[in-house]
Design a protein around this motif. Structure first.
Motif, PDB file in Angstrom:
ATOM      1  N   LYS A  60      50.230  52.781  44.905  1.00 17.85           N
ATOM      2  CA  LYS A  60      49.547  52.303  46.106  1.00 17.85           C
ATOM      3  C   LYS A  60      50.029  53.055  47.349  1.00 17.85           C
ATOM      4  O   LYS A  60      49.320  53.180  48.324  1.00 17.85           O
ATOM      5  CB  LYS A  60      49.706  50.797  46.288  1.00 17.85           C
ATOM      6  N   SER A  61      51.242  53.566  47.287  1.00 14.84           N
ATOM      7  CA  SER A  61      51.754  54.281  48.455  1.00 14.84           C
ATOM      8  C   SER A  61      51.069  55.634  48.610  1.00 14.84           C
ATOM      9  O   SER A  61      50.926  56.143  49.725  1.00 14.84           O
ATOM     10  CB  SER A  61      53.272  54.466  48.364  1.00 14.84           C
ATOM     11  N   ASP A  79      53.372  52.505  38.748  1.00 16.85           N
ATOM     12  CA  ASP A  79      53.100  51.104  39.064  1.00 16.85           C
ATOM     13  C   ASP A  79      51.701  51.072  39.661  1.00 16.85           C
ATOM     14  O   ASP A  79      51.445  51.764  40.657  1.00 16.85           O
ATOM     15  CB  ASP A  79      54.152  50.621  40.077  1.00 16.85           C
ATOM     16  N   ALA A 102      50.698  45.305  38.629  1.00 15.33           N
ATOM     17  CA  ALA A 102      50.816  44.093  39.450  1.00 15.33           C
ATOM     18  C   ALA A 102      49.554  43.912  40.282  1.00 15.33           C
ATOM     19  O   ALA A 102      48.869  44.887  40.573  1.00 15.33           O
ATOM     20  CB  ALA A 102      52.003  44.218  40.400  1.00 15.33           C
ATOM     21  N   ARG A 149      56.058  37.738  37.503  1.00 15.10           N
ATOM     22  CA  ARG A 149      56.553  38.083  38.843  1.00 15.10           C
ATOM     23  C   ARG A 149      57.100  36.822  39.506  1.00 15.10           C
ATOM     24  O   ARG A 149      56.347  35.894  39.812  1.00 15.10           O
ATOM     25  CB  ARG A 149      55.447  38.697  39.698  1.00 15.10           C
ATOM     26  N   HIS A 197      59.920  40.048  36.853  1.00 15.35           N
ATOM     27  CA  HIS A 197      59.625  41.045  37.886  1.00 15.35           C
ATOM     28  C   HIS A 197      59.875  40.405  39.239  1.00 15.35           C
ATOM     29  O   HIS A 197      59.564  39.227  39.445  1.00 15.35           O
ATOM     30  CB  HIS A 197      58.151  41.445  37.746  1.00 15.35           C
ATOM     31  N   GLY A 201      59.290  42.941  49.161  1.00 17.71           N
ATOM     32  CA  GLY A 201      58.685  43.506  50.372  1.00 17.71           C
ATOM     33  C   GLY A 201      58.893  44.999  50.428  1.00 17.71           C
ATOM     34  O   GLY A 201      59.356  45.612  49.467  1.00 17.71           O
ATOM     35  N   SER A 202      58.542  45.564  51.573  1.00 21.53           N
ATOM     36  CA  SER A 202      58.566  47.014  51.715  1.00 21.53           C
ATOM     37  C   SER A 202      59.340  47.403  52.971  1.00 21.53           C
ATOM     38  O   SER A 202      59.507  46.588  53.885  1.00 21.53           O
ATOM     39  CB  SER A 202      57.114  47.502  51.821  1.00 21.53           C
ATOM     40  N   GLN A 203      59.800  48.650  53.003  1.00 12.97           N
ATOM     41  CA  GLN A 203      60.573  49.161  54.148  1.00 12.97           C
ATOM     42  C   GLN A 203      61.763  48.249  54.440  1.00 12.97           C
ATOM     43  O   GLN A 203      62.016  47.832  55.572  1.00 12.97           O
ATOM     44  CB  GLN A 203      59.666  49.368  55.383  1.00 12.97           C
ATOM     45  N   GLY A 238      59.893  47.626  44.184  1.00 12.10           N
ATOM     46  CA  GLY A 238      60.157  48.756  45.082  1.00 12.10           C
ATOM     47  C   GLY A 238      60.710  48.197  46.375  1.00 12.10           C
ATOM     48  O   GLY A 238      61.428  47.202  46.363  1.00 12.10           O
ATOM     49  N   GLY A 239      60.369  48.842  47.483  1.00 12.88           N
ATOM     50  CA  GLY A 239      60.718  48.278  48.780  1.00 12.88           C
ATOM     51  C   GLY A 239      61.798  48.989  49.555  1.00 12.88           C
ATOM     52  O   GLY A 239      62.063  48.639  50.704  1.00 12.88           O
ATOM     53  N   MET A 240      62.449  49.982  48.931  1.00 13.65           N
ATOM     54  CA  MET A 240      63.540  50.659  49.661  1.00 13.65           C
ATOM     55  C   MET A 240      63.011  51.356  50.909  1.00 13.65           C
ATOM     56  O   MET A 240      62.047  52.122  50.843  1.00 13.65           O
ATOM     57  CB  MET A 240      64.186  51.700  48.766  1.00 13.65           C
ATOM     58  N   PRO A 274      59.557  52.140  43.050  1.00 12.67           N
ATOM     59  CA  PRO A 274      59.577  52.652  44.427  1.00 12.67           C
ATOM     60  C   PRO A 274      58.296  53.418  44.756  1.00 12.67           C
ATOM     61  O   PRO A 274      57.784  54.172  43.924  1.00 12.67           O
ATOM     62  CB  PRO A 274      60.780  53.604  44.422  1.00 12.67           C
ATOM     63  N   GLY A 275      57.801  53.204  45.953  1.00 16.16           N
ATOM     64  CA  GLY A 275      56.659  53.976  46.431  1.00 16.16           C
ATOM     65  C   GLY A 275      57.102  54.799  47.628  1.00 16.16           C
ATOM     66  O   GLY A 275      57.339  56.002  47.553  1.00 16.16           O
ATOM     67  N   ARG A 276      57.279  54.088  48.749  1.00 20.32           N
ATOM     68  CA  ARG A 276      57.616  54.732  50.016  1.00 20.32           C
ATOM     69  C   ARG A 276      58.847  55.629  49.898  1.00 20.32           C
ATOM     70  O   ARG A 276      58.876  56.723  50.459  1.00 20.32           O
ATOM     71  CB  ARG A 276      57.885  53.631  51.050  1.00 20.32           C
ATOM     72  N   TYR A 373      51.454  55.307  52.290  1.00 23.31           N
ATOM     73  CA  TYR A 373      50.520  54.436  53.002  1.00 23.31           C
ATOM     74  C   TYR A 373      49.850  55.201  54.149  1.00 23.31           C
ATOM     75  O   TYR A 373      49.561  54.637  55.206  1.00 23.31           O
ATOM     76  CB  TYR A 373      51.236  53.156  53.497  1.00 23.31           C
TER      77      TYR A 373
HETATM   78  N1  PLP Z   1      55.758  47.053  43.724  1.00 22.27           N
HETATM   79  C1  PLP Z   1      54.960  46.101  44.241  1.00 22.27           C
HETATM   80  C2  PLP Z   1      54.604  44.933  43.403  1.00 22.27           C
HETATM   81  C3  PLP Z   1      54.477  46.232  45.546  1.00 22.27           C
HETATM   82  O1  PLP Z   1      53.680  45.298  46.060  1.00 22.27           O
HETATM   83  C4  PLP Z   1      54.836  47.380  46.303  1.00 22.27           C
HETATM   84  C5  PLP Z   1      54.373  47.538  47.697  1.00 22.27           C
HETATM   85  O2  PLP Z   1      54.186  46.662  48.441  1.00 22.27           O
HETATM   86  C6  PLP Z   1      55.661  48.342  45.710  1.00 22.27           C
HETATM   87  C7  PLP Z   1      56.109  48.150  44.419  1.00 22.27           C
HETATM   88  C8  PLP Z   1      56.069  49.575  46.448  1.00 22.27           C
HETATM   89  O3  PLP Z   1      56.753  49.268  47.576  1.00 22.27           O
HETATM   90  P1  PLP Z   1      57.465  50.426  48.425  1.00 22.27           P
HETATM   91  O4  PLP Z   1      56.429  51.432  48.719  1.00 22.27           O
HETATM   92  O5  PLP Z   1      57.972  49.741  49.609  1.00 22.27           O
HETATM   93  O6  PLP Z   1      58.552  50.966  47.553  1.00 22.27           O
END
Ligand code: PLP
Length: 420
Positions: A60-61, A79, A102, A149, A197, A201-203, A238-240, A274-276, A373
Motif C-alpha cells: 500500500k505504501s 503485504d 489484511a 489481527r 497479527h 499505526g504508521s510513522q 509495519g509502522g516504523m 514494513p512499507g514506509r 504513500y
Molecule cells: N501493515 C498494515 C496492516 C498496515 O495497515 C500498514 C499501513 O498502515 C502497514 C503494514 C505498513 O505500514 P508502514 O508503511 O507504516 O510500515
C-alpha cells in the motif's frame, strides 16, 4: 539515509543526474533509487537476522510493479490489502507463499482469488470475515491459513489518521474476542488459525508502543497455548517511522533490539510488514516551478505538481523537505514561500511557510521522502494525468510508468446514447 545526494551543486539519484531524468521523463515525476530501496529492505532483514524473519513489504505504501519486483527479487514477500494488490503481486511473480492479506473489508471475490492463489495468511479483522473465508473455502474445497489481527489497545503516538491499534479504530479484533475465536476454532473446519497479527499505526518513531503491543500479544499467545492452541507465527506489522524533518526515529537495529528478545522467547516464526521504512526515503517527486507569485502577504511558488500527485501535505499536514535540483552557485536570499500546485483548492500545497533560497520560474524542485504513500495515493483530481515514475539503477534509469495522457483520463468512460 538515502542516495539522493549533491555532487557539487547537482542533485543525483544513485549515479544519475536528477535533471537528466526530468528532461527525459518530464515533470512532475517520481524518481526512485534502487540502491536506497534495497538497502532499507536489507537493514530490517539484517536487524532481525537471528529470527530469520519473513519481511512482507507493504504494497500500500508503493505498489509500483518495478519497485515491488526489485524487492521480491531481493527475497521480500508482500503485504497486500486488496484484490488489485494481489493481482499486481502475482503479475510480478511474487511467491504466494510469502503474501499476507489484511483489510477490514475483503469482498467474496477478493477472498476467493486469494484462496485460489494460495497466499500465506489472511490477516482477519472480524468474526464475519472469518465466517466468509470459511464459507468460501468450503465452496472451493480448499483450506486457508489464518492470522487474527489483534487490536491491542496501544496508542502509537502518531497522527490520528494513521493510528490503528486503539478501540476507536476500525482495525483488528479485541483480545477477549480473539480468545473466544480460538476456543471455538473447531467451528472453522477449513481454517488453520495459527498466527496472531498486530499493527498499531504508521510513522511510529519510538520502540515503546511496539514493545507494549508485542508484550500484550505475547501474553495472549501464552494464554492460548496454555489452553492447547497452536500458534506458530507472529506478525508484528509495519509502522516504523522515517526521517522527514528532524525526527530521530528508532533505527532498524534499535527496533530489533527492543522487540526481538520478546519474540525469541515465544519461539514463533516472525513476520514483519514494513512499507514506509523501505520505500519512503527511496523516492522523490520532482516538480517544475511554473510561476513565482507575490501577494500582499505571501510569496507562492506554483509548481506543476499538486495535491493529486502528493496528497500527504494536504491530508495530514505532512512535512516534506524541498530542495533545488540544481543549487545556485551565486548566493541567493532566503525567502519564505508557500509551495503550491495548480489545483483549485486552498488545501493544495506541498509546503507552507517554507524558507528556501529564492526560486526562479523554470527551475526544478525535489520533494524528498516521497516514496511511500506518494504515487500510491495520487489521483486524477482536476482531470490531471498522473505523473511518470522512473527508477535509477546504478548509472542507468528506466521509465517504470509512463505519464498518463488525456486519453487515459477518459478510458472506460461512456456517454449514454440518450445524451447524444
Ligand atoms: N501493515 C498494515 C496492516 C498496515 O495497515 C500498514 C499501513 O498502515 C502497514 C503494514 C505498513 O505500514 P508502514 O508503511 O507504516 O510500515
Amino acid at each position: 539515509m538515502h542516495y539522493f545526494r549533491y555532487r557539487g551543486n547537482v542533485l543525483y539519484c544513485d549515479s544519475v543526474r536528477v535533471k537528466d531524468i526530468a528532461e527525459k521523463a518530464g515533470t512532475p515525476v517520481y524518481i526512485y533509487s534502487h540502491r536506497t530501496l534495497i538497502e532499507h529492505y536489507r537493514k530490517i532483514k539484517n536487524a532481525f537476522a537471528s529470527l530469520r524473519p519473513l519481511i512482507c513489504f507493504s504494497m500500500k505504501s508503493n505498489s509500483s510493479l518495478a519497485l515491488c519486483r526489485a524487492l521480491v527479487k531481493a527475497g521480500s514477500g508482500l503485504d497486500i490489502v486488496s484484490g488489485g494488490e494481489l493481482f499486481k503481486a502475482l503479475k510480478i511473480g511474487a511467491d504466494p507463499g510469502k503474501i499476507v492479506y489484511a483489510s477490514v473489508g475483503k469482498t467474496p471475490d477478493e477472498i476467493s482469488r486469494a484462496i485460489k492463489a494460495g497466499i500465506l495468511f489472511f490477516n482477519v479483522e472480524s468474526i464475519p470475515e472469518l465466517c466468509a473465508i470459511e464459507k468460501m473455502c468450503g465452496r472451493l474445497k480448499k483450506r486457508a491459513k489464518i492470522s487474527l489481527r489483534v487490536n491491542p489497545e496501544v496508542d502509537a503516538h502518531t497522527h490520528h489518521y494513521i493510528t490503528t491499534g486503539t478501540q476507536e479504530n476500525k482495525f483488528g479484533i479485541d483480545i477477549d474476542t480473539v480468545t473466544k475465536i480460538f476456543r471455538q476454532k473447531d467451528c472453522y473446519r477449513h481454517l488453520d488459525i495459527v498466527c496472531l497479527h498486530v499493527h498499531i499505526g504508521s510513522q511510529i518513531t519510538e520502540s515503546g508502543p511496539f514493545v507494549k503491543a508485542v508484550r500484550k500479544v505475547s501474553s495472549l499467545i501464552r494464554l492460548l497455548r496454555s489452553e492447547g492452541h497452536k500458534i506458530d507465527y507472529l506478525n508484528i506489522g509495519g509502522g516504523m517511522g522515517i526521517v522527514y524533518r528532524k525526527e530521530r526515529p528508532q533505527t532498524a537495529a534499535d527496533f530489533a533490539k527492543a522487540v526481538a528478545p520478546l519474540i525469541k522467547k515465544l519461539g514463533v516464526k516472525l513476520i514483519l510488514e514494513p512499507g514506509r521504512f523501505i520505500s519512503g526515503n527511496s523516492g522523490i517527486l520532482v516538480a517544475k516551478v511554473l510561476y513565482v507569485k507575490k501577494s500582499k502577504s505571501k510569496n507562492f511558488i506554483i509548481t506543476d505538481a499538486a495535491m493529486n500527485d502528493l496528497a500527504r501535505p494536504s491530508l495530514y499536514g505532512a512535512y516534506h523537505e524541498i530542495v533545488p535540483v540544481h543549487r545556485s552557485s551565486s548566493s541567493r536570499a532566503r525567502m519564505k514561500y508557500d509551495v503550491v500546485g495548480p489545483i483549485c483548492e486552498s488545501g493544495d500545497f506541498l509546503a507552507k511557510g517554507r524558507r528556501l533560497a529564492a526560486v526562479k520560474e523554470g527551475e526544478l524542485l525535489a520533494v524528498m521522502g516521497a516514496g511511500a504513500y506518494g504515487f500510491a495515493m495520487s489521483s486524477n483530481y482536476n482531470a490531471r494525468p498522473r505523473s511518470a515514475e522512473v527508477m535509477a539503477i546504478g548509472r542507468n534509469f528506466y521509465v517504470t510508468r509512463k505519464r498518463e495522457t488525456y486519453a487515459d483520463l477518459v478510458r472506460g468512460e461512456r456517454i449514454p446514447g440518450v445524451l447524444k
